[in-house]
Design an enzyme around this catalytic site. Structure first.
Site, short mmCIF file in Angstrom:
data_model
loop_
_atom_site.label_atom_id
_atom_site.label_comp_id
_atom_site.label_asym_id
_atom_site.label_seq_id
_atom_site.Cartn_x
_atom_site.Cartn_y
_atom_site.Cartn_z
N ASP A 22 26.32 10.98 20.67
CA ASP A 22 26.49 12.09 21.61
C ASP A 22 26.72 13.41 20.87
OD1 ASP A 22 26.67 13.33 24.03
OD2 ASP A 22 28.65 12.56 24.55
N HIS A 39 18.25 17.27 19.23
CA HIS A 39 17.75 15.89 19.22
C HIS A 39 16.97 15.60 17.93
CE1 HIS A 39 19.25 15.25 23.18
NE2 HIS A 39 18.39 16.05 23.79
N LEU A 133 19.03 -5.94 8.08
CA LEU A 133 19.65 -5.35 9.28
C LEU A 133 18.77 -5.56 10.52
CD1 LEU A 133 21.80 -3.23 10.46
CD2 LEU A 133 20.04 -1.51 10.01
C1 FPP Z 1 23.19 12.72 23.44
O1 FPP Z 1 23.28 14.07 23.13
C2 FPP Z 1 22.01 12.11 22.90
C3 FPP Z 1 21.00 11.54 23.62
C4 FPP Z 1 20.91 11.53 25.10
C5 FPP Z 1 19.91 10.89 23.00
C6 FPP Z 1 20.10 10.43 21.60
C7 FPP Z 1 18.86 10.73 20.95
C8 FPP Z 1 18.65 10.91 19.64
C9 FPP Z 1 19.65 10.70 18.60
C10 FPP Z 1 17.35 11.36 19.20
C11 FPP Z 1 16.20 10.72 19.87
C12 FPP Z 1 16.02 9.34 19.49
C13 FPP Z 1 15.31 8.47 20.21
C14 FPP Z 1 15.05 7.11 19.66
C15 FPP Z 1 14.76 8.85 21.55
P1 FPP Z 1 23.41 15.08 24.34
O2 FPP Z 1 22.08 15.66 24.56
O3 FPP Z 1 24.01 14.40 25.53
O4 FPP Z 1 24.41 16.11 23.73
P2 FPP Z 1 25.44 17.02 24.51
O5 FPP Z 1 26.44 16.09 25.15
O6 FPP Z 1 26.03 17.84 23.43
O7 FPP Z 1 24.65 17.81 25.51
#
Ligand code: FPP
Length: 247
Positions: A22, A39, A133
């Protein structure tokens, strides 16, 4: 990594680490960049953490990439996340294979694009026999849905059974990741302290570790710190401390 002394008879390393990645959006916002760039940076962090977990001998790593609830995000963000996922599948699978990583995708894949589904099938097939892994990526995954699907699969397999026959042991094989050790450590970055419908059955006894770091900043040192915190905890699984220390 410092002080991995095994004072309380927990294994030195968790066998299975689950991560809620997150904070990508906030990372981007702090730099006045579009969320998408957060992202993108998140993907770089993901690659480094996968490599590190593979190097230090973690058996399973489960990453929450996209939840069943994430479809509610703006269309453009959803489509960019899907492009990143596709790119990962197109560009990184060979490297994972060379590093003996087995790739498993969990979640309702039927809602993903045909192209992504095809790459998933190929990637899982290519890496199926790897014994380093196991990297589980949760895409369109929800823990409640996982439980409901397991009950449906169980009923299909045993049509004559009644709900009275259903036990935890009988349902477990139908849940995601049933071939792997249960997650023993959940890490969530980004300062929030909740489970967000991730592996809710499987993490019944996981140790939780919350980090204020935003996911793109989370690195080797950060995960070593989480692992160190895990090794210093006493896992009692409902027993008393005395009972645990007797065995
Ligand atoms: C949360 O950050 C993250 C996600 C919803 C997606 C996690 C995705 C990645 C690490 C990259 C993409 C990887 C794949 C495999 C699709 P947020 O956007 O909720 O952050 P915030 O809470 O700061 O808004």
């Amino acid at each position: 990594m410092t002080n991995l002394s095994n004072k309380k008879k927990t294994p030195i390393l968790p066998k299975h680490i689950a991560i809620i990645m997150d904070g990508n959006g906030r990372w981007a916002k702090q730099r006045m960049l579009p969320r998408f760039m957060g992202h993108q940076k998140g993907v770089s962090a993901l690659k480094k953490i996968v490599a590190h977990c593979s190097e230090i001998g973690i058996e399973s790593l489960s990453l929450f990439a996209f939840s069943t609830e994430n479809w509610q995000r703006p269309k453009d963000e959803v489509s960019k996340l899907m492009s990143l996922f596709l790119k990962l599948l197109q560009k990184e699978v060979q490297k994972l294979h060379e590093n003996n990583v087995r790739l498993v995708i969990i979640g309702n894949k039927s809602a993903l694009s045909k192209e992504i589904q095809e790459h998933i099938i190929k990637a899982e097939y290519l890496t199926a026999k790897n014994n380093g892994l196991t990297l589980n990526i949760a895409a369109n995954y929800g823990g409640r849905l996982d439980i409901i699907s397991a009950v449906k699969k169980w009923q299909k397999e045993f049509p004559m059974a009644t709900l009275d026959d259903l036990t935890e042991e009988k349902l477990s094989p139908f849940l995601s990741l049933s071939d792997q050790p249960l997650p023993d450590l959940l890490i969530r970055t980004g300062g929030e302290q909740r489970i967000s419908n991730f592996l809710i059955w499987q993490m019944a006894y996981a140790e939780f570790y919350f980090s204020d770091e935003l996911w793109p900043d989370f690195d080797k040192k950060s995960i070593d710190k989480a692992i160190e915190s895990f090794t210093n905890r006493e896992r009692r699984f409902g027993k008393t401390s005395e009972q645990v220390n007797q065995c």
